[in-house]
Design a protein around this motif. Sequence first.
Motif, PDB file in Angstrom:
ATOM      1  N   THR A 134      -2.757  -4.670   4.410  1.00  0.00           N
ATOM      2  CA  THR A 134      -2.756  -3.551   3.462  1.00  0.00           C
ATOM      3  C   THR A 134      -3.864  -2.546   3.720  1.00  0.00           C
ATOM      4  OG1 THR A 134      -4.114  -4.822   1.925  1.00  0.00           O
ATOM      5  CG2 THR A 134      -1.716  -4.962   1.659  1.00  0.00           C
ATOM      6  N   ALA A 135      -4.899  -2.947   4.470  1.00  0.00           N
ATOM      7  CA  ALA A 135      -6.021  -2.026   4.679  1.00  0.00           C
ATOM      8  C   ALA A 135      -6.732  -2.348   5.983  1.00  0.00           C
ATOM      9  CB  ALA A 135      -7.008  -2.111   3.516  1.00  0.00           C
ATOM     10  N   PHE A 136      -7.280  -1.320   6.627  1.00  0.00           N
ATOM     11  CA  PHE A 136      -8.119  -1.525   7.799  1.00  0.00           C
ATOM     12  C   PHE A 136      -9.448  -2.136   7.373  1.00  0.00           C
ATOM     13  CE2 PHE A 136      -5.350   1.906   9.444  1.00  0.00           C
ATOM     14  CZ  PHE A 136      -4.980   1.330  10.653  1.00  0.00           C
ATOM     15  N   PRO A 140       0.812  -1.208   0.000  1.00  0.00           N
ATOM     16  CA  PRO A 140       0.000   0.000   0.000  1.00  0.00           C
ATOM     17  C   PRO A 140       0.844   1.257   0.000  1.00  0.00           C
ATOM     18  CG  PRO A 140       0.168  -0.883   2.215  1.00  0.00           C
ATOM     19  CD  PRO A 140       0.864  -1.859   1.321  1.00  0.00           C
ATOM     20  N   GLN A 154      -1.742   3.788   8.824  1.00  0.00           N
ATOM     21  CA  GLN A 154      -1.622   2.836   7.719  1.00  0.00           C
ATOM     22  C   GLN A 154      -0.217   2.240   7.679  1.00  0.00           C
ATOM     23  OE1 GLN A 154      -4.204   2.105   5.449  1.00  0.00           O
ATOM     24  NE2 GLN A 154      -2.837   0.448   4.825  1.00  0.00           N
ATOM     25  N   GLN A 155       0.775   3.047   7.986  1.00  0.00           N
ATOM     26  CA  GLN A 155       2.155   2.571   7.983  1.00  0.00           C
ATOM     27  C   GLN A 155       2.367   1.509   9.055  1.00  0.00           C
ATOM     28  OE1 GLN A 155       5.008   5.700   8.367  1.00  0.00           O
ATOM     29  NE2 GLN A 155       6.782   4.354   8.099  1.00  0.00           N
ATOM     30  N   GLU A 183       1.876   4.431   1.728  1.00  0.00           N
ATOM     31  CA  GLU A 183       1.848   4.781   3.135  1.00  0.00           C
ATOM     32  C   GLU A 183       1.360   6.217   3.291  1.00  0.00           C
ATOM     33  OE1 GLU A 183       2.013   2.291   4.582  1.00  0.00           O
ATOM     34  OE2 GLU A 183       3.528   0.958   3.801  1.00  0.00           O
ATOM     35  N   ARG A 227     -10.204   1.951  11.134  1.00  0.00           N
ATOM     36  CA  ARG A 227      -9.463   3.187  10.915  1.00  0.00           C
ATOM     37  C   ARG A 227     -10.036   4.324  11.757  1.00  0.00           C
ATOM     38  NH1 ARG A 227      -6.136   5.868   7.476  1.00  0.00           N
ATOM     39  NH2 ARG A 227      -5.913   4.140   6.022  1.00  0.00           N
ATOM     40  N   HIS A 263       0.675  -1.789   8.052  1.00  0.00           N
ATOM     41  CA  HIS A 263       1.379  -2.559   7.031  1.00  0.00           C
ATOM     42  C   HIS A 263       2.743  -3.040   7.507  1.00  0.00           C
ATOM     43  CE1 HIS A 263       3.691  -2.917   3.099  1.00  0.00           C
ATOM     44  NE2 HIS A 263       2.842  -3.923   3.126  1.00  0.00           N
TER      45      HIS A 263
END
Length: 637
Positions: A22-24, A5, A12-13, A7, A29, A16
Amino acid sequence: MSPAPVEADPAQQVLHEVFGYTAFRGRQREIVEHVAAGGDALVLMPTGGGKSLCYQVPAILRHRAGQGVTVVVSPLIALMHDQVGALDEVGVPAAFLNSTLDGDEARRIERELLAGRLVLLYAAPERILTPRFLAMLESLAERDRLALFAIDEAHCVSQWGHDFREEYLGLSALHERFPQVPRMALTATADAHTREDIVARLKLEDARRFVSSFDRPNIRYTIVEKDEPKRQLLRFLRDEHEGDAGIVYCQSRKKVEDTAAWLSAEGIPALPYHAGLDAETRRRHQDRFLREDALVMVATIAFGMGIDKPDVRFVAHLDLPKNIEAYYQETGRAGRDGLPADAWMTYGLADVVNQRRMIDEGEADEEFKHLQRGKLDALLALAEAHDCRRVRLLGYFGERYGGEDDGDDDSGAVPRLRCGNCDNCLAPPATWDATEAARKALSCVYRFRQQGGQRFGAGHLVDVLRGKQTDKVAQYGHETLSTFGIGADVAESQWRGVLRQLIALGHLRTEGEFNTLELTASAREVLRGEVQLLLRVPAETPRRGRTARTRGSADKPPPLPLDEAATARFTALKAWRGEVAREHNVPAYVVFHDATLAEMARERPQTLDDLAGISGVGAKKLEAYGEEILRVLRQGA
């Protein structure tokens, strides 16, 4: 293959780089950003929905910002061990303080805490509220090194919840003593009444509320009437879950022991777990369940909370739980990996009688008993339902399945929504109008009292209604009653359903050690024909199961459709993971979930960069295991 993904932000960082995702999912989130910014929160999220990440990611973010340690309040030793082991695997400094540690180890962890080297510390509420622990928190707070309080299993604070724990009541002291420290309360199970109690008791009136969907679409719900329940269970396991890990819940310790021994004798590896076993036996059995693929744990509700095993393929109930919250919590231990799983339950008239008696004979006040009766009635309505189970289950928690109403059924009372993944949707049951049968049953109970002033149990009542000549019928002259034989056209199994409903609806009650039946005031409404009773026709079940077979974990199919070569790679990866897990003394799923291994086997990454794009492979695991995984994939081909 999923690309790494972009960042875009710190949360998000962390997701990952640390956890490899790669995603919530869902509202993760929103929750993470709110709590990381210092906000209070009440989080309701189903088991398997990613609840732990909602405090672990903010904990890492706040620690990186110099705000110190997150203290996680949990009553569950198993969860503490599991999560600390998993955090260690991804390179996050974490520890627990509980009764399994000796004095030297506990003091070492306290030094780590005070030195600011821990990101998360797990502890039980009774330890957190001791003067020694509070003094350590004061020391951290004075240096602005207390980042967050995460109160897990928050329903334990409510006397209206299904698992009230008195020690949770003292946790309001955290807000009083450390008002500047943000707090979040998390639970997988709480109805509206329990939610308000959590807010009031933990002083979270100003907290933002995050309520995720309670739906677990991967779980198939099945409820059957008891008819030789152990044989029914055996058929279920052999037909649908050979070689799978699962949990079987029983109400009593003796039944747990008997059922575990019986399953083992039938060729299904099973272990008992209940509070009557010594601590070492419970620990040993739990560790085997976490580490072995094809083991069935037969347990009372003393087992399961805090168990993070993702590949539990079924949860079976041989006895009726206390309420829908308990049922939802216990069935939610299946399919945490998002793959197909089963929630299977068998129940009968005795379950209804026993649960009602436990409420009536309890020491609680009448207000609490009234609420518990209402909760039991809701569970009975779910069990007896002939419409979609999932619609009813979600409706209990105030959620409309699918978000839209597509019309009512003929009665104008229940939406016709269908989930397609419960027994009633997959094989809609026939129904029958049991109103007249209910009147006959109540009339017969009345005739018993009128003739001899005595009360009798359900078995004898059914014999009289069906016109069965027994010694007891002859002894009391009940063949002379006007109600003798008036229900001969109704099957015995259907009569049991009628009596269950009459007891559930409060028109009959049971009394004394022999559970004799007595009319209540509301029975008059039924006798006058003012109450309609529409019941499901009991499904016939086969009397014989298949021949016992055993299947090892190596024979289990992978969780994703794989071709022959990919399946070989998946098998090789599982063998490698087992070696790593034994070396690190953690359950295999702490290293990698089956779904992650299956994606590796399918995508067959060629480089470390490729491997970084697999869901569940974070930076620490990539560094620790990347080259080995690539080697196994090459050899597994």
